[in-house]
Motif scaffolding. Structure first.
Motif, PDB file in Angstrom:
ATOM      1  N   GLN A  21       0.826  -1.213   0.000  1.00  0.00           N
ATOM      2  CA  GLN A  21       0.000   0.000   0.000  1.00  0.00           C
ATOM      3  C   GLN A  21       0.856   1.257   0.000  1.00  0.00           C
ATOM      4  O   GLN A  21       0.515   2.243  -0.663  1.00  0.00           O
ATOM      5  CB  GLN A  21      -0.946   0.008   1.197  1.00  0.00           C
ATOM      6  N   SER A  22       1.961   1.246   0.715  1.00  0.00           N
ATOM      7  CA  SER A  22       2.828   2.421   0.760  1.00  0.00           C
ATOM      8  C   SER A  22       3.506   2.670  -0.580  1.00  0.00           C
ATOM      9  O   SER A  22       3.835   3.813  -0.911  1.00  0.00           O
ATOM     10  CB  SER A  22       3.889   2.239   1.859  1.00  0.00           C
ATOM     11  N   GLY A  25      -0.199   2.856  -3.299  1.00  0.00           N
ATOM     12  CA  GLY A  25      -1.350   3.661  -2.907  1.00  0.00           C
ATOM     13  C   GLY A  25      -2.489   2.884  -2.290  1.00  0.00           C
ATOM     14  O   GLY A  25      -3.315   3.446  -1.577  1.00  0.00           O
ATOM     15  N   SER A  56      -3.021   4.364   6.310  1.00  0.00           N
ATOM     16  CA  SER A  56      -3.507   5.513   5.548  1.00  0.00           C
ATOM     17  C   SER A  56      -3.110   6.824   6.216  1.00  0.00           C
ATOM     18  O   SER A  56      -2.741   7.791   5.540  1.00  0.00           O
ATOM     19  CB  SER A  56      -5.031   5.441   5.393  1.00  0.00           C
ATOM     20  N   ASN A  59       0.612   7.301   5.493  1.00  0.00           N
ATOM     21  CA  ASN A  59       0.873   7.668   4.098  1.00  0.00           C
ATOM     22  C   ASN A  59       0.287   9.029   3.740  1.00  0.00           C
ATOM     23  O   ASN A  59       0.840   9.748   2.896  1.00  0.00           O
ATOM     24  CB  ASN A  59       0.319   6.588   3.161  1.00  0.00           C
ATOM     25  N   ASN A  63       2.561  11.977   2.299  1.00  0.00           N
ATOM     26  CA  ASN A  63       2.255  12.535   0.972  1.00  0.00           C
ATOM     27  C   ASN A  63       1.331  13.751   1.071  1.00  0.00           C
ATOM     28  O   ASN A  63       0.597  14.049   0.130  1.00  0.00           O
ATOM     29  CB  ASN A  63       1.590  11.462   0.103  1.00  0.00           C
ATOM     30  N   THR A  67      -1.868  16.096  -1.819  1.00  0.00           N
ATOM     31  CA  THR A  67      -3.223  15.691  -1.452  1.00  0.00           C
ATOM     32  C   THR A  67      -4.217  16.797  -1.729  1.00  0.00           C
ATOM     33  O   THR A  67      -3.986  17.960  -1.398  1.00  0.00           O
ATOM     34  CB  THR A  67      -3.283  15.322   0.050  1.00  0.00           C
ATOM     35  N   THR A 156       1.699   9.399  -9.739  1.00  0.00           N
ATOM     36  CA  THR A 156       1.876   8.447  -8.644  1.00  0.00           C
ATOM     37  C   THR A 156       1.790   9.109  -7.281  1.00  0.00           C
ATOM     38  O   THR A 156       1.127   8.610  -6.362  1.00  0.00           O
ATOM     39  CB  THR A 156       3.231   7.730  -8.778  1.00  0.00           C
ATOM     40  N   ARG A 160      -1.043   8.289  -4.307  1.00  0.00           N
ATOM     41  CA  ARG A 160      -0.739   7.931  -2.921  1.00  0.00           C
ATOM     42  C   ARG A 160      -1.382   8.916  -1.942  1.00  0.00           C
ATOM     43  O   ARG A 160      -1.986   8.525  -0.942  1.00  0.00           O
ATOM     44  CB  ARG A 160       0.772   7.914  -2.699  1.00  0.00           C
ATOM     45  N   SER A 164      -4.680   7.926   0.261  1.00  0.00           N
ATOM     46  CA  SER A 164      -4.418   7.853   1.695  1.00  0.00           C
ATOM     47  C   SER A 164      -5.372   8.753   2.476  1.00  0.00           C
ATOM     48  O   SER A 164      -5.894   8.367   3.528  1.00  0.00           O
ATOM     49  CB  SER A 164      -2.967   8.248   1.993  1.00  0.00           C
ATOM     50  N   ILE A 210      11.327   2.483  -1.684  1.00  0.00           N
ATOM     51  CA  ILE A 210      10.371   3.116  -2.599  1.00  0.00           C
ATOM     52  C   ILE A 210      11.022   3.634  -3.883  1.00  0.00           C
ATOM     53  O   ILE A 210      10.407   3.649  -4.944  1.00  0.00           O
ATOM     54  CB  ILE A 210       9.606   4.254  -1.880  1.00  0.00           C
ATOM     55  N   ARG A 215       7.301  -0.260  -9.555  1.00  0.00           N
ATOM     56  CA  ARG A 215       5.917  -0.419  -9.130  1.00  0.00           C
ATOM     57  C   ARG A 215       5.235  -1.552  -9.894  1.00  0.00           C
ATOM     58  O   ARG A 215       4.392  -2.267  -9.361  1.00  0.00           O
ATOM     59  CB  ARG A 215       5.134   0.882  -9.340  1.00  0.00           C
TER      60      ARG A 215
END
Length: 240
Positions: A21-22, A25, A56, A59, A63, A67, A156, A160, A164, A210, A215
């Motif tokens: 998930q990290s 996403g 969530s 993340n 991020n 957002t 990307t 994420r 999140s 990461i 991915r």
């Protein structure tokens, strides 16, 4: 309460899901739900939903500069009736029925990563995705696939960040719907606390790799593991 060896196995599964998930996403519950259900059905949905909430939050903070939670408004509104329908399904289906629904939710997640179909990011599709996400998240803690499908063509970092933020708020909605429906017990919260270190470990391990992993490779591995797990759940539910 599962014995100690099963708790360690569950933690390993949750850590793997947190890494996935990290990196992409979503994916913690898609990876973990069928495997945890095999170990002990009490892990799903409440303890796993709590882990999804925690990863969530981590993340979203990581991020936060990518957002735009306002863009998810209609999906969040639609999440409420979806969660209520999910609660109704839990209350009216037996264990085999729930097992089949979990398998369907997992396979929908796999399909969402395979398809190249471009779903438009608009109000109608956000409502549909949010509603379906609410059903799957409340039944099986798997709310990611519908939202990932509608956001797949964004950058990307934005995927994420926005996913999140959405999962943080929407998982909270599903948790309180389950609480109001009497589906949250003290042992669910205890299991959630036992699994929490695994989420933290997975989050920090993902941070280390990461920039070093593709991915696409993560997606392929996730698709294979999830497909096998989902078909095993279906086989067990139908033939046992």
């Amino acid at each position: 309460m599962p014995d100690l060896s099963l708790i360690f196995l569950a933690c390993a599964i949750v850590a793997l899901g947190a890494i996935v998930q990290s990196l992409i996403g979503f994916g913690l519950a898609v990876v973990a739900a069928p495997l945890l259900y095999f170990i002990d059905p009490t892990f799903v949905p409440v303890p796993l939903l709590l882990q999804g909430l925690m990863i969530s939050i981590f993340n979203w903070y990581s991020n936060r500069h990518n957002t735009d939670i306002a863009s998810m408004f209609y999906a969040l509104i639609a999440r409420v009736p979806g969660a209520l329908l999910g609660l109704w399904l839990i209350l009216h289906f037996n264990a085999k029925g729930l097992q089949i629904m979990i398998a369907i939710a997992v396979l929908s997640g796999v399909i969402s990563t395979l398809t190249s179909y471009a779903v438009r990011f608009n109000r109608k599709n956000l409502v549909i995705a949010g509603f379906i996400s609410g059903i799957f998240a409340t039944v099986a803690a798997i709310g990611g696939p519908p939202m990932a499908l509608i956001m797949r063509h964004q950058e990307t970092a934005k995927i994420r960040g926005n996913l999140s933020a959405f999962f943080t708020l929407s998982s909270t909605i599903s948790f309180f719907v389950l609480l109001a429906g009497g589906r949250v017990q003290l042992h669910h919260l205890s299991l959630g606390l036992l699994l929490l270190p695994a989420v933290i470990l997975g989050f920090f391990l993902a941070k280390l790799v990461i920039d070093k992993v593709e991915r696409q490779h993560i997606k392929w591995i996730t698709q294979i593991v999830c497909s096998i797990s989902a078909f095993m759940l279906l086989y067990q539910a139908i033939f046992n």
